[in-house]
Write a protein that holds these residues in place. Structure first.
Motif, PDB file in Angstrom:
ATOM      1  N   HIS A  29       0.832  -1.210   0.000  1.00 50.53           N
ATOM      2  CA  HIS A  29       0.000   0.000   0.000  1.00 50.53           C
ATOM      3  C   HIS A  29       0.863   1.254   0.000  1.00 50.53           C
ATOM      4  N   LYS A  30       0.283   2.316  -0.507  1.00 49.66           N
ATOM      5  CA  LYS A  30       0.907   3.634  -0.416  1.00 49.66           C
ATOM      6  C   LYS A  30       0.430   4.252   0.898  1.00 49.66           C
ATOM      7  N   VAL A  31       1.362   4.685   1.718  1.00 49.62           N
ATOM      8  CA  VAL A  31       1.019   5.252   3.021  1.00 49.62           C
ATOM      9  C   VAL A  31       1.753   6.571   3.208  1.00 49.62           C
ATOM     10  N   ASP A  32       0.994   7.616   3.533  1.00 47.56           N
ATOM     11  CA  ASP A  32       1.576   8.906   3.884  1.00 47.56           C
ATOM     12  C   ASP A  32       1.319   9.133   5.365  1.00 47.56           C
ATOM     13  N   ARG A  33       2.355   9.571   6.087  1.00 48.96           N
ATOM     14  CA  ARG A  33       2.244   9.822   7.517  1.00 48.96           C
ATOM     15  C   ARG A  33       2.170  11.315   7.797  1.00 48.96           C
ATOM     16  N   GLN A  34       1.429  11.651   8.845  1.00 49.94           N
ATOM     17  CA  GLN A  34       1.310  13.030   9.322  1.00 49.94           C
ATOM     18  C   GLN A  34       0.994  13.985   8.170  1.00 49.94           C
ATOM     19  N   VAL A  35      -0.119  13.709   7.520  1.00 49.11           N
ATOM     20  CA  VAL A  35      -0.549  14.455   6.337  1.00 49.11           C
ATOM     21  C   VAL A  35      -1.132  15.805   6.762  1.00 49.11           C
ATOM     22  N   PRO A  36      -0.587  16.905   6.248  1.00 54.77           N
ATOM     23  CA  PRO A  36      -1.125  18.221   6.601  1.00 54.77           C
ATOM     24  C   PRO A  36      -2.549  18.394   6.074  1.00 54.77           C
ATOM     25  N   VAL A  37      -3.397  18.970   6.900  1.00 55.72           N
ATOM     26  CA  VAL A  37      -4.788  19.237   6.528  1.00 55.72           C
ATOM     27  C   VAL A  37      -4.989  20.742   6.606  1.00 55.72           C
ATOM     28  N   ASP A  38      -5.278  21.345   5.461  1.00 60.74           N
ATOM     29  CA  ASP A  38      -5.467  22.791   5.387  1.00 60.74           C
ATOM     30  C   ASP A  38      -6.911  23.169   5.714  1.00 60.74           C
ATOM     31  N   ILE A  39      -7.081  24.403   6.152  1.00 57.71           N
ATOM     32  CA  ILE A  39      -8.411  24.965   6.394  1.00 57.71           C
ATOM     33  C   ILE A  39      -8.588  26.175   5.488  1.00 57.71           C
TER      34      ILE A  39
ATOM     35  N   ALA B  65      -3.278  23.239   9.284  1.00 56.28           N
ATOM     36  CA  ALA B  65      -3.951  23.538  10.546  1.00 56.28           C
ATOM     37  C   ALA B  65      -4.089  22.284  11.405  1.00 56.28           C
ATOM     38  N   PHE B  66      -4.226  21.140  10.759  1.00 53.95           N
ATOM     39  CA  PHE B  66      -4.309  19.850  11.433  1.00 53.95           C
ATOM     40  C   PHE B  66      -3.349  18.893  10.736  1.00 53.95           C
ATOM     41  N   ARG B  67      -3.187  17.714  11.327  1.00 49.90           N
ATOM     42  CA  ARG B  67      -2.407  16.642  10.700  1.00 49.90           C
ATOM     43  C   ARG B  67      -3.132  15.322  10.900  1.00 49.90           C
ATOM     44  N   ALA B  68      -3.422  14.659   9.785  1.00 48.58           N
ATOM     45  CA  ALA B  68      -4.014  13.321   9.847  1.00 48.58           C
ATOM     46  C   ALA B  68      -2.882  12.322  10.039  1.00 48.58           C
ATOM     47  N   ASP B  69      -3.084  11.325  10.885  1.00 58.25           N
ATOM     48  CA  ASP B  69      -2.016  10.373  11.194  1.00 58.25           C
ATOM     49  C   ASP B  69      -1.528   9.636   9.950  1.00 58.25           C
ATOM     50  N   LEU B  70      -2.443   8.980   9.234  1.00 54.17           N
ATOM     51  CA  LEU B  70      -2.064   8.218   8.040  1.00 54.17           C
ATOM     52  C   LEU B  70      -3.083   8.424   6.934  1.00 54.17           C
TER      53      LEU B  70
ATOM     54  N   GLN C 271     -13.356  14.422  14.898  1.00 47.33           N
ATOM     55  CA  GLN C 271     -12.033  14.741  14.371  1.00 47.33           C
ATOM     56  C   GLN C 271     -11.825  14.068  13.016  1.00 47.33           C
ATOM     57  N   VAL C 272     -12.126  12.788  12.926  1.00 45.83           N
ATOM     58  CA  VAL C 272     -11.952  12.063  11.664  1.00 45.83           C
ATOM     59  C   VAL C 272     -12.896  12.610  10.599  1.00 45.83           C
ATOM     60  N   LEU C 273     -14.141  12.871  10.953  1.00 43.03           N
ATOM     61  CA  LEU C 273     -15.092  13.431   9.980  1.00 43.03           C
ATOM     62  C   LEU C 273     -14.627  14.790   9.471  1.00 43.03           C
ATOM     63  N   THR C 274     -14.042  15.584  10.341  1.00 45.43           N
ATOM     64  CA  THR C 274     -13.503  16.883   9.919  1.00 45.43           C
ATOM     65  C   THR C 274     -12.381  16.684   8.907  1.00 45.43           C
ATOM     66  N   TYR C 275     -11.469  15.758   9.179  1.00 49.75           N
ATOM     67  CA  TYR C 275     -10.393  15.473   8.233  1.00 49.75           C
ATOM     68  C   TYR C 275     -10.958  15.010   6.898  1.00 49.75           C
TER      69      TYR C 275
ATOM     70  N   ARG D 136     -13.855  15.646   5.509  1.00 50.37           N
ATOM     71  CA  ARG D 136     -14.473  16.775   4.790  1.00 50.37           C
ATOM     72  C   ARG D 136     -13.416  17.723   4.218  1.00 50.37           C
ATOM     73  N   LEU D 137     -12.438  18.073   5.047  1.00 50.47           N
ATOM     74  CA  LEU D 137     -11.418  19.020   4.597  1.00 50.47           C
ATOM     75  C   LEU D 137     -10.508  18.443   3.518  1.00 50.47           C
ATOM     76  N   MET D 138     -10.273  17.135   3.579  1.00 52.80           N
ATOM     77  CA  MET D 138      -9.392  16.485   2.604  1.00 52.80           C
ATOM     78  C   MET D 138     -10.156  15.920   1.411  1.00 52.80           C
ATOM     79  N   HIS D 139     -11.484  16.002   1.454  1.00 59.68           N
ATOM     80  CA  HIS D 139     -12.342  15.470   0.392  1.00 59.68           C
ATOM     81  C   HIS D 139     -12.089  13.982   0.169  1.00 59.68           C
ATOM     82  N   LYS D 140     -12.054  13.247   1.264  1.00 55.71           N
ATOM     83  CA  LYS D 140     -11.845  11.801   1.222  1.00 55.71           C
ATOM     84  C   LYS D 140     -13.128  11.095   1.637  1.00 55.71           C
ATOM     85  N   PRO D 141     -13.372   9.882   1.115  1.00 50.89           N
ATOM     86  CA  PRO D 141     -14.651   9.216   1.367  1.00 50.89           C
ATOM     87  C   PRO D 141     -14.728   8.420   2.664  1.00 50.89           C
TER      88      PRO D 141
END
Length: 102
Positions: free
Chosen positions: A18-28, A38-43, A66-70, A72-77
């Motif tokens: 798998h492709k894994v990115d750690r501590q992904v920046p989440v912009d607001i 503004a935030f950082r998603a773990d993986l 927290q996860v739902l916010t990430y 929405r902000l990252m446009h992930k399903p």
């Protein structure tokens, strides 16, 4: 503890192809302003699934928010909230979806 779980899980997922990115920046974006990292998603798994790692006694509603916010902000399903402190791992997994449509 969460950092250790994050490192081991990321390494194991990469080893499985798998492709894994750690501590992904989440912009607001707010009122015309862009606030980077503004935030950082773990993986982020395969550019689709957000994984949030916890090592706490019990998952609280704020952790799901927290996860739902990430998502929405990252446009992930899909996101997974993973708590490694439960009696079993099965008890520590919570799946969350962004704008679920059956």
């Amino acid at each position: 503890m969460e950092n250790a779980y994050e490192l081991v899980l990321a390494a194991d997922l990469v080893r499985r192809g798998h492709k894994v990115d750690r501590q992904v920046p989440v912009d607001i974006e707010y009122d015309g302003l862009r606030i980077p990292a503004a935030f950082r998603a773990d993986l982020l798994l395969d550019d689709i699934v957000v994984l949030e790692i916890k090592a706490i006694e019990a998952i609280a509603p704020v952790h799901a928010k927290q996860v739902l916010t990430y998502l929405r902000l990252m446009h992930k399903p899909v996101g997974l909230l993973l708590n490694f402190s439960g009696e079993t791992m099965k008890e520590g997994i919570r799946r969350l979806v962004n704008n679920y449509q059956p």
